[in-house]
Design a protein around this motif. Structure first.
Motif, PDB file in Angstrom:
ATOM      1  N   ASP A  80       0.822  -1.213   0.000  1.00  0.00           N
ATOM      2  CA  ASP A  80       0.000   0.000   0.000  1.00  0.00           C
ATOM      3  C   ASP A  80       0.860   1.269   0.000  1.00  0.00           C
ATOM      4  N   ARG A  81       1.953   1.262   0.770  1.00  0.00           N
ATOM      5  CA  ARG A  81       2.820   2.439   0.833  1.00  0.00           C
ATOM      6  C   ARG A  81       3.511   2.695  -0.500  1.00  0.00           C
ATOM      7  N   THR A  82       3.889   1.631  -1.183  1.00  0.00           N
ATOM      8  CA  THR A  82       4.564   1.788  -2.474  1.00  0.00           C
ATOM      9  C   THR A  82       3.601   2.309  -3.528  1.00  0.00           C
ATOM     10  N   VAL A  83       2.363   1.826  -3.495  1.00  0.00           N
ATOM     11  CA  VAL A  83       1.343   2.357  -4.404  1.00  0.00           C
ATOM     12  C   VAL A  83       1.170   3.862  -4.170  1.00  0.00           C
ATOM     13  N   ALA A  84       1.080   4.266  -2.901  1.00  0.00           N
ATOM     14  CA  ALA A  84       0.928   5.684  -2.571  1.00  0.00           C
ATOM     15  C   ALA A  84       2.145   6.494  -3.022  1.00  0.00           C
ATOM     16  N   LEU A  85       3.331   5.913  -2.878  1.00  0.00           N
ATOM     17  CA  LEU A  85       4.560   6.599  -3.299  1.00  0.00           C
ATOM     18  C   LEU A  85       4.571   6.838  -4.799  1.00  0.00           C
ATOM     19  N   PHE A  86       4.255   5.810  -5.577  1.00  0.00           N
ATOM     20  CA  PHE A  86       4.252   5.947  -7.033  1.00  0.00           C
ATOM     21  C   PHE A  86       3.148   6.905  -7.496  1.00  0.00           C
ATOM     22  N   ALA A  87       1.991   6.839  -6.849  1.00  0.00           N
ATOM     23  CA  ALA A  87       0.899   7.751  -7.208  1.00  0.00           C
ATOM     24  C   ALA A  87       1.304   9.200  -6.941  1.00  0.00           C
ATOM     25  N   THR A  88       1.989   9.423  -5.827  1.00  0.00           N
ATOM     26  CA  THR A  88       2.466  10.769  -5.494  1.00  0.00           C
ATOM     27  C   THR A  88       3.476  11.253  -6.523  1.00  0.00           C
ATOM     28  N   GLN A  89       4.340  10.340  -6.998  1.00  0.00           N
ATOM     29  CA  GLN A  89       5.327  10.700  -8.016  1.00  0.00           C
ATOM     30  C   GLN A  89       4.646  11.239  -9.270  1.00  0.00           C
ATOM     31  N   ALA A 128      -1.691  -1.300  -9.649  1.00  0.00           N
ATOM     32  CA  ALA A 128      -2.591  -0.716  -8.653  1.00  0.00           C
ATOM     33  C   ALA A 128      -2.427   0.799  -8.610  1.00  0.00           C
ATOM     34  N   THR A 129      -1.211   1.264  -8.850  1.00  0.00           N
ATOM     35  CA  THR A 129      -0.969   2.710  -8.937  1.00  0.00           C
ATOM     36  C   THR A 129      -1.743   3.310 -10.102  1.00  0.00           C
ATOM     37  N   PHE A 130      -1.654   2.664 -11.263  1.00  0.00           N
ATOM     38  CA  PHE A 130      -2.364   3.149 -12.446  1.00  0.00           C
ATOM     39  C   PHE A 130      -3.882   3.079 -12.258  1.00  0.00           C
ATOM     40  N   ASP A 131      -4.341   2.128 -11.452  1.00  0.00           N
ATOM     41  CA  ASP A 131      -5.777   1.972 -11.203  1.00  0.00           C
ATOM     42  C   ASP A 131      -6.300   2.926 -10.138  1.00  0.00           C
ATOM     43  N   PHE A 136      -6.159   7.249 -12.615  1.00  0.00           N
ATOM     44  CA  PHE A 136      -6.951   6.726 -13.722  1.00  0.00           C
ATOM     45  C   PHE A 136      -7.764   7.825 -14.422  1.00  0.00           C
ATOM     46  N   ARG A 137      -8.150   8.855 -13.679  1.00  0.00           N
ATOM     47  CA  ARG A 137      -8.999   9.915 -14.249  1.00  0.00           C
ATOM     48  C   ARG A 137      -8.205  10.975 -15.005  1.00  0.00           C
ATOM     49  N   LEU A 138      -6.885  10.868 -15.091  1.00  0.00           N
ATOM     50  CA  LEU A 138      -6.051  11.850 -15.785  1.00  0.00           C
ATOM     51  C   LEU A 138      -6.104  11.584 -17.295  1.00  0.00           C
ATOM     52  N   ARG A 139      -7.197  11.968 -17.911  1.00  0.00           N
ATOM     53  CA  ARG A 139      -7.444  11.623 -19.314  1.00  0.00           C
ATOM     54  C   ARG A 139      -6.381  12.176 -20.251  1.00  0.00           C
ATOM     55  N   ASP A 140      -6.007  13.434 -20.094  1.00  0.00           N
ATOM     56  CA  ASP A 140      -5.012  14.040 -20.979  1.00  0.00           C
ATOM     57  C   ASP A 140      -3.644  13.384 -20.798  1.00  0.00           C
ATOM     58  N   THR A 141      -3.341  13.016 -19.573  1.00  0.00           N
ATOM     59  CA  THR A 141      -2.070  12.329 -19.314  1.00  0.00           C
ATOM     60  C   THR A 141      -2.037  10.982 -20.013  1.00  0.00           C
ATOM     61  N   TRP A 142      -3.123  10.216 -19.910  1.00  0.00           N
ATOM     62  CA  TRP A 142      -3.182   8.906 -20.547  1.00  0.00           C
ATOM     63  C   TRP A 142      -3.210   9.030 -22.071  1.00  0.00           C
ATOM     64  N   ARG A 143      -3.786  10.117 -22.577  1.00  0.00           N
ATOM     65  CA  ARG A 143      -3.786  10.333 -24.029  1.00  0.00           C
ATOM     66  C   ARG A 143      -2.357  10.526 -24.521  1.00  0.00           C
ATOM     67  N   ILE A 144      -1.565  11.304 -23.802  1.00  0.00           N
ATOM     68  CA  ILE A 144      -0.158  11.519 -24.163  1.00  0.00           C
ATOM     69  C   ILE A 144       0.607  10.193 -24.092  1.00  0.00           C
ATOM     70  N   PHE A 145       0.358   9.436 -23.044  1.00  0.00           N
ATOM     71  CA  PHE A 145       1.003   8.128 -22.894  1.00  0.00           C
ATOM     72  C   PHE A 145       0.668   7.225 -24.074  1.00  0.00           C
ATOM     73  N   ARG A 146      -0.604   7.198 -24.466  1.00  0.00           N
ATOM     74  CA  ARG A 146      -1.044   6.342 -25.570  1.00  0.00           C
ATOM     75  C   ARG A 146      -0.405   6.764 -26.892  1.00  0.00           C
ATOM     76  N   ILE A 147      -0.272   8.070 -27.115  1.00  0.00           N
ATOM     77  CA  ILE A 147       0.297   8.582 -28.362  1.00  0.00           C
ATOM     78  C   ILE A 147       1.811   8.359 -28.404  1.00  0.00           C
ATOM     79  N   GLN A 148       2.482   8.633 -27.291  1.00  0.00           N
ATOM     80  CA  GLN A 148       3.939   8.528 -27.264  1.00  0.00           C
ATOM     81  C   GLN A 148       4.422   7.078 -27.234  1.00  0.00           C
ATOM     82  N   LYS A 149       3.686   6.214 -26.545  1.00  0.00           N
ATOM     83  CA  LYS A 149       4.105   4.815 -26.387  1.00  0.00           C
ATOM     84  C   LYS A 149       2.933   3.874 -26.691  1.00  0.00           C
ATOM     85  N   PRO A 150       2.547   3.760 -27.965  1.00  0.00           N
ATOM     86  CA  PRO A 150       1.391   2.911 -28.300  1.00  0.00           C
ATOM     87  C   PRO A 150       1.604   1.440 -27.942  1.00  0.00           C
ATOM     88  N   LYS A 151       2.837   0.939 -28.061  1.00  0.00           N
ATOM     89  CA  LYS A 151       3.100  -0.461 -27.709  1.00  0.00           C
ATOM     90  C   LYS A 151       2.981  -0.663 -26.199  1.00  0.00           C
TER      91      LYS A 151
END
Length: 240
Positions: A80-89, A128-131, A136-151
């Protein structure tokens, strides 16, 4: 005490200009392979501390689990602490582009965890961090991720589908037991399984043992004959 002993990545001037100066705790300062190795070593060390007495009468489910099952509790709390750490990052970044760069770096860690370390537990931490609702609600962030790294995005969707909660995690159990574990055993590769899977399997096997009549369809009830303690005792030390 654990610490990442990898070489720090020195960002280029252009990266500093677009992404601001890396903070002292920014995980992009460390190579993905080294983060993956550290996660695997820490989680394996926590797993190997678990003793048989912590499993008696499912002590890890009781209100006194911190006393009766301290090592299992510690491993789950570290999760749980590691999930919180990565989410904070991710959330501490000022722009969607910077947040996407953290997600890309974390998924590079997932690649090493899967291909090199065969560490499902640490992969589950990052997924779990991504979930996490805030991520998960960062739509613009995920759009950039999808465009930059489609694989990367395609591979992430595959993992999300495999780890789906539908049908009471049936697809996940089938994939884990019939593909991942089988492949690792055949290749004699070390693997680190998700602690939640191991604990839930103990409960399921216990239920089957006391509810199904003896010698009836036992072959279909246990696809993998592996309890938590048996797994810990046989856990390879090749990660060290």
């Amino acid at each position: 005490m654990y610490s990442i002993k990898s070489k720090q990545i020195r960002p280029s001037r252009s990266a500093l200009k677009t992404d601001n100066k890396f903070g002292i705790h920014d995980i992009r300062m460390y190579q993905a392979i080294d983060i993956a190795d550290e996660l695997t070593l820490m989680n394996q060390s926590l797993l190997l501390l678990i003793t048989p007495v912590e499993l008696f009468n499912f002590a890890f489910l009781s209100n006194e689990k911190k006393v009766l099952a301290p090592n299992i509790t510690t491993m789950l709390e570290f999760y749980d602490r590691t999930v919180a750490l990565f989410a904070t990052q991710i959330l501490r970044q000022r722009t969607d582009k910077m947040r996407a760069s953290i997600i890309i770096h974390l998924f590079s860690v997932v690649q090493h965890l899967y291909i090199k370390n065969h560490d499902i537990h640490s992969i589950r931490i990052i997924l779990a961090t991504f979930d996490h609702p805030s991520i998960f609600r960062l739509r613009d962030t995920w759009r950039i991720f999808r465009i930059q790294k489609p694989k990367f995005y395609t591979a992430l969707k595959y993992l999300w589908n495999v780890l789906s909660q539908e049908n009471n995690w049936e697809d996940y159990h089938l994939w884990l037991e019939q593909k991942f574990i089988t492949d690792c055993l055949n290749k004699k590769q070390p693997m680190l399984l998700f602690i939640g899977y191991l604990l839930s399997k103990m409960i399921i096997d216990h239920y089957h043992y006391y509810t199904i009549s003896s010698h009836s369809k036992t072959s279909t009830l246990s696809r993998v004959h592996m309890t938590l303690i048996d797994y810990i005792k046989s856990s390879p030390k090749n990660y060290q």
